[in-house]
Design a protein around this motif. Structure first.
Motif, PDB file in Angstrom:
ATOM      1  N   ASP A   1      23.345 -55.163  17.733  1.00 57.82           N
ATOM      2  CA  ASP A   1      23.493 -54.533  19.044  1.00 57.82           C
ATOM      3  C   ASP A   1      22.737 -53.219  19.205  1.00 57.82           C
ATOM      4  OD1 ASP A   1      25.138 -56.624  19.716  1.00 57.82           O
ATOM      5  OD2 ASP A   1      27.001 -55.536  19.318  1.00 57.82           O
ATOM      6  N   HIS A   2      22.308 -52.596  18.102  1.00 57.73           N
ATOM      7  CA  HIS A   2      21.709 -51.266  18.206  1.00 57.73           C
ATOM      8  C   HIS A   2      20.452 -51.154  17.361  1.00 57.73           C
ATOM      9  CE1 HIS A   2      25.271 -49.791  20.301  1.00 57.73           C
ATOM     10  NE2 HIS A   2      25.985 -50.456  19.405  1.00 57.73           N
ATOM     11  N   PRO A   3      19.410 -50.530  17.873  1.00 55.09           N
ATOM     12  CA  PRO A   3      18.200 -50.316  17.057  1.00 55.09           C
ATOM     13  C   PRO A   3      18.478 -49.323  15.936  1.00 55.09           C
ATOM     14  CG  PRO A   3      18.042 -49.099  19.119  1.00 55.09           C
ATOM     15  CD  PRO A   3      19.279 -49.951  19.218  1.00 55.09           C
ATOM     16  N   ILE A   4      17.889 -49.586  14.776  1.00 57.51           N
ATOM     17  CA  ILE A   4      18.072 -48.689  13.629  1.00 57.51           C
ATOM     18  C   ILE A   4      16.730 -48.077  13.252  1.00 57.51           C
ATOM     19  CG2 ILE A   4      18.852 -48.528  11.220  1.00 57.51           C
ATOM     20  CD1 ILE A   4      20.731 -50.885  11.779  1.00 57.51           C
ATOM     21  N   ALA A   5      15.903 -48.838  12.563  1.00 58.79           N
ATOM     22  CA  ALA A   5      14.602 -48.313  12.128  1.00 58.79           C
ATOM     23  C   ALA A   5      13.652 -48.073  13.287  1.00 58.79           C
ATOM     24  CB  ALA A   5      13.969 -49.267  11.126  1.00 58.79           C
ATOM     25  N   VAL A   6      13.923 -48.696  14.438  1.00 58.32           N
ATOM     26  CA  VAL A   6      13.035 -48.524  15.597  1.00 58.32           C
ATOM     27  C   VAL A   6      13.689 -47.726  16.713  1.00 58.32           C
ATOM     28  CG1 VAL A   6      11.741 -50.619  15.091  1.00 58.32           C
ATOM     29  CG2 VAL A   6      13.780 -50.768  16.530  1.00 58.32           C
ATOM     30  N   ALA A   7      14.804 -47.061  16.408  1.00 58.51           N
ATOM     31  CA  ALA A   7      15.443 -46.213  17.431  1.00 58.51           C
ATOM     32  C   ALA A   7      14.462 -45.133  17.892  1.00 58.51           C
ATOM     33  CB  ALA A   7      16.710 -45.585  16.868  1.00 58.51           C
ATOM     34  N   GLU A   8      14.400 -44.897  19.192  1.00 56.79           N
ATOM     35  CA  GLU A   8      13.411 -43.951  19.739  1.00 56.79           C
ATOM     36  C   GLU A   8      13.696 -42.514  19.337  1.00 56.79           C
ATOM     37  OE1 GLU A   8      13.071 -44.445  23.915  1.00 56.79           O
ATOM     38  OE2 GLU A   8      12.395 -46.531  23.789  1.00 56.79           O
ATOM     39  N   ASP A   9      14.954 -42.113  19.352  1.00 59.06           N
ATOM     40  CA  ASP A   9      15.321 -40.743  19.005  1.00 59.06           C
ATOM     41  C   ASP A   9      15.229 -40.568  17.488  1.00 59.06           C
ATOM     42  OD1 ASP A   9      16.743 -38.376  18.308  1.00 59.06           O
ATOM     43  OD2 ASP A   9      17.910 -38.505  20.164  1.00 59.06           O
ATOM     44  N   PRO A  10      14.368 -39.657  16.997  1.00 59.31           N
ATOM     45  CA  PRO A  10      14.210 -39.481  15.546  1.00 59.31           C
ATOM     46  C   PRO A  10      15.507 -39.114  14.845  1.00 59.31           C
ATOM     47  CG  PRO A  10      12.467 -38.347  16.745  1.00 59.31           C
ATOM     48  CD  PRO A  10      13.465 -38.785  17.762  1.00 59.31           C
ATOM     49  N   GLN A  11      16.349 -38.309  15.490  1.00 58.50           N
ATOM     50  CA  GLN A  11      17.616 -37.910  14.867  1.00 58.50           C
ATOM     51  C   GLN A  11      18.551 -39.113  14.722  1.00 58.50           C
ATOM     52  OE1 GLN A  11      19.685 -34.801  16.960  1.00 58.50           O
ATOM     53  NE2 GLN A  11      21.086 -34.398  15.274  1.00 58.50           N
ATOM     54  N   VAL A  12      18.590 -39.937  15.780  1.00 60.09           N
ATOM     55  CA  VAL A  12      19.411 -41.148  15.733  1.00 60.09           C
ATOM     56  C   VAL A  12      18.879 -42.100  14.666  1.00 60.09           C
ATOM     57  CG1 VAL A  12      20.091 -43.218  17.012  1.00 60.09           C
ATOM     58  CG2 VAL A  12      20.151 -40.991  18.133  1.00 60.09           C
ATOM     59  N   ARG A  13      17.538 -42.274  14.613  1.00 57.97           N
ATOM     60  CA  ARG A  13      16.923 -43.177  13.636  1.00 57.97           C
ATOM     61  C   ARG A  13      17.230 -42.728  12.207  1.00 57.97           C
ATOM     62  NH1 ARG A  13      12.240 -43.052  15.559  1.00 57.97           N
ATOM     63  NH2 ARG A  13      11.249 -41.491  14.214  1.00 57.97           N
ATOM     64  N   THR A  14      17.077 -41.444  11.943  1.00 56.14           N
ATOM     65  CA  THR A  14      17.328 -40.925  10.599  1.00 56.14           C
ATOM     66  C   THR A  14      18.780 -41.144  10.192  1.00 56.14           C
ATOM     67  OG1 THR A  14      15.612 -39.254  10.862  1.00 56.14           O
ATOM     68  CG2 THR A  14      17.246 -38.874   9.146  1.00 56.14           C
ATOM     69  N   PHE A  15      19.708 -40.842  11.112  1.00 56.26           N
ATOM     70  CA  PHE A  15      21.132 -41.007  10.790  1.00 56.26           C
ATOM     71  C   PHE A  15      21.452 -42.475  10.536  1.00 56.26           C
ATOM     72  CE2 PHE A  15      25.547 -41.863  11.892  1.00 56.26           C
ATOM     73  CZ  PHE A  15      26.183 -40.972  11.034  1.00 56.26           C
ATOM     74  N   ARG A  16      20.936 -43.363  11.368  1.00 61.62           N
ATOM     75  CA  ARG A  16      21.261 -44.780  11.218  1.00 61.62           C
ATOM     76  C   ARG A  16      20.656 -45.374   9.951  1.00 61.62           C
ATOM     77  NH1 ARG A  16      20.977 -46.921  17.569  1.00 61.62           N
ATOM     78  NH2 ARG A  16      22.907 -45.855  18.201  1.00 61.62           N
ATOM     79  N   LEU A  17      19.502 -44.896   9.569  1.00 63.98           N
ATOM     80  CA  LEU A  17      18.934 -45.347   8.297  1.00 63.98           C
ATOM     81  C   LEU A  17      19.801 -44.880   7.124  1.00 63.98           C
ATOM     82  CD1 LEU A  17      15.133 -44.744   8.957  1.00 63.98           C
ATOM     83  CD2 LEU A  17      16.206 -46.963   8.501  1.00 63.98           C
ATOM     84  N   GLY A  18      20.277 -43.643   7.201  1.00 65.84           N
ATOM     85  CA  GLY A  18      21.186 -43.143   6.166  1.00 65.84           C
ATOM     86  C   GLY A  18      22.488 -43.920   6.141  1.00 65.84           C
ATOM     87  N   LEU A  19      23.013 -44.248   7.325  1.00 62.99           N
ATOM     88  CA  LEU A  19      24.234 -45.044   7.419  1.00 62.99           C
ATOM     89  C   LEU A  19      24.007 -46.437   6.826  1.00 62.99           C
ATOM     90  CD1 LEU A  19      27.095 -45.614   8.417  1.00 62.99           C
ATOM     91  CD2 LEU A  19      26.143 -46.064  10.700  1.00 62.99           C
ATOM     92  N   SER A  20      22.863 -47.034   7.113  1.00 67.74           N
ATOM     93  CA  SER A  20      22.548 -48.365   6.574  1.00 67.74           C
ATOM     94  C   SER A  20      22.429 -48.324   5.059  1.00 67.74           C
ATOM     95  CB  SER A  20      21.246 -48.889   7.191  1.00 67.74           C
ATOM     96  OG  SER A  20      21.366 -49.012   8.596  1.00 67.74           O
TER      97      SER A  20
END
Length: 582
Positions: free
Chosen positions: A541-560
């Motif tokens: 449901d949510h983009p991770i590695a391709v999330a547009e916001d760099p802060q969101v992308r970094t956090f989601r990669l760490g969460l993954s």
């Protein structure tokens, strides 16, 4: 979130004390419980005030108001998890600062170097765990596989919870059942060997156990010949011992290959042939002390009717030992070898009475550590077509079953077009087979009987080992393309699926500790399945590695990455291979 419950419980307990100075601290501690609100709009942690109504002689709602106010005061200038308290009816509910708490959870996992989930819940405990305990008259079968999976996983869980663990095996290499295989070989073997027959050595021996059963049906008198063979063995007959050594060597060498294949290992292996005499000597000493009695036939008994059990034979009239006799000697030897705080026996529930008697006899012999013996009983594992029987040759052989599962897994790999490298495909197929097998055997609580369905166990969707391996491989694939940071900053906000994942990750160490303390790997299996499902929904449901916001992308990669580390750790505790590529 269980990771924060203990901290917030201390804060709320202090707030109750501040609001009601006359309250007994011990009563406050006993009355305070923690819940998770069913509606996330009502907070992340909830403390019901009902139990304090009698203790404090006040209305629960009024108590909640006073305690919430004190919690808010307590937060000023203190280093505690971010959040606020609010009185909602008779509850004090805590609303956590999700972004800051989320970043702390992720950073805890990322900085753990793969050890997140370990705890000191059982620190200082020395625990011996006995499992497997095969007979040397047949290869391992499906029933042994459940025993091995359970024993190995419990040992790993105990170590993760801080205990010092000693895994032991008892090879049942003597007795009437062994002599039956030997007698059949004497009668029909004609000097054959596993090599001459081209058979795995433990299977070769097992064939003669089945052959004996067929022979006995036609000629019941052969049972007496088997008993005479046992007596000759116990008297040290050289020819009998030579055959016994050869057949035991064949059986054990084959069984050890199956252990290696399934990831099972031991810190020490005992042999019944080396311990049964110590048990016999203990019984004779107990007889001299008047703890046991000998009847007119010469049989030695223990009378346990005073504790609701029965009379039990400890030594046969001919002086030969029973399972119980050697178990007595082995338990004493283990305590002498390595002083334990607890000894756990992983044995089928059919043997409950045996262990009740064993533990009581050791108590009567005067061993105080007998109070620390535990029988981890597990249910029988059968096939859809019915119960397995070794003597009739209707068991599911362990090696054959794993071969079948690996073959089915290889078919799936080829269907998906992922078999470019044949050697790698075979390795992955074997890992998937073990994942399917061990997860299926562990997902059910130990005490329950179960039916093993090979096809169901291999499904790549649903509550199966291959599904968990698939989710782990999916995360690994993403992180190979876009690496996770070593640490993350709190995001501006969290979506609900992120919070659900964080909630699960934060509770992981507690799940491991509970599974260890309860000798119950099914708790961990269920946790990993729910975590994998939660991540799959988030991933979909949510983009991770391709999330547009760099802060969101970094956090989601760490969460993954945190999810992957938890999956690696948890699958390791279940003895399931973690695959980076499916």
């Amino acid at each position: 979130m269980k990771h924060y419950w203990s901290t917030w419980k201390g804060i709320v307990a202090g707030a109750v004390q501040e609001a009601f100075p006359d309250a007994d601290p011990q009563q406050v501690e006993q009355a305070l419980s923690v819940e998770t609100p069913p509606d996330t709009g009502k907070g992340d942690i909830a403390f019901p005030m009902f139990p304090f109504a009698k203790v404090l002689r006040a209305n629960p709602q009024a108590i909640a108001q006073a305690v919430a106010m004190e919690v808010e005061k307590a937060q000023v200038g203190r280093d505690i998890p971010g959040g606020r308290a609010e009185a909602l009816g008779p509850y004090v509910n805590i609303f956590l600062d999700r972004p800051s708490v989320g970043a702390q959870v992720v950073n805890d996992v990322l900085s753990s170097l793969g050890a997140y989930g370990n705890s000191d819940a059982l620190e200082g405990q020395r625990i011996t765990i006995e499992f497997s305990c095969p007979n040397t008259n047949k290869p391992l079968h499906l029933g042994h596989l459940r025993n091995d999976a359970l024993g190995e996983s419990v040992a790993r869980l105990l170590r993760a919870a801080g205990a010092t663990v000693r895994r032991v095996n008892l090879i049942n290499d003597r007795g009437i059942h062994i002599c039956k295989s030997m007698l059949a070989y004497q009668e029909f073997g004609e000097g054959a060997t596993p090599e001459s027959e081209g058979k795995k050595s433990d299977h070769f021996v097992g064939d003669y156990y089945v052959r004996y059963a067929q022979w006995e049906k036609k000629d019941p008198s052969v049972e007496e010949r088997a008993r005479e063979l046992l007596q000759a063995w116990e008297k040290g007959d050289s020819q009998v011992h030579e055959l016994w050594l050869a057949m035991n060597r064949w059986a054990i060498e084959g069984i050890e290959k199956t252990y290696e294949r399934t990831g099972i290992s031991f810190d020490q292996v005992y042999y019944e042939s080396e311990t049964y005499t110590q048990g016999r000597d203990e019984i004779l000493r107990g007889l001299e002390k008047g703890l046991f009695s000998r009847d007119e036939k010469g049989t030695v008994w223990v009378d346990l009717t005073d504790i609701g059990l029965d009379k039990k034979v400890l030594l046969r009239a001919d002086g030969t030992s029973l399972y119980l006799t050697q178990d007595i000697g082995t338990a004493i030897q283990r305590q002498q070898d390595w002083s334990f705080d607890q000894l756990v026996y992983v044995v089928a529930s059919e043997q409950r009475y045996h262990f009740q008697v064993l533990f009581e006899v050791l108590r009567r012999l005067g061993y105080p550590w007998a109070e620390n013996l535990h029988h981890l009983a597990y249910g029988m594992v059968n096939l859809p077509e019915g119960k397995m029987k070794s003597r009739e040759g209707t068991v599911v052989d362990a090696d054959d079953l794993i071969d079948e599962l690996a073959s089915l897994a290889l078919e799936e790999i080829r269907k998906k077009g992922r078999d470019e490298d044949q050697e790698d495909s075979l390795r992955r197929a074997e890992a998937i087979a073990l994942g399917a097998l061990h997860y299926y055997l562990l997902q059910t609580g130990p005490v329950k009987d179960m039916i093993f369905n090979p096809q169901e166990s291999l499904a790549f969707t649903g509550n199966t080992g291959p599904y968990l391996q698939y989710v782990g491989a999916r995360v690994s694939s993403m992180l190979r393309k876009e690496a996770a940071p070593p640490q993350v900053e709190p995001p501006r906000e969290l979506v609900e699926e992120e919070w659900q994942l964080l909630h699960r990750i934060a509770g992981y160490p507690q799940v491991v500790a509970e599974a260890a303390q309860g000798f119950n790997p099914s708790l961990l299996a269920g946790y990993l399945y729910e975590t994998a499902k939660t991540f799959s929904r988030f991933y979909h449901d949510h983009p991770i590695a391709v999330a547009e916001d760099p802060q969101v992308r970094t956090f989601r990669l760490g969460l993954s990455r945190s999810v992957m580390q938890v999956m690696q750790h948890g699958l390791g505790l279940l003895n399931i291979p973690f695959l980076e590529v499916m």
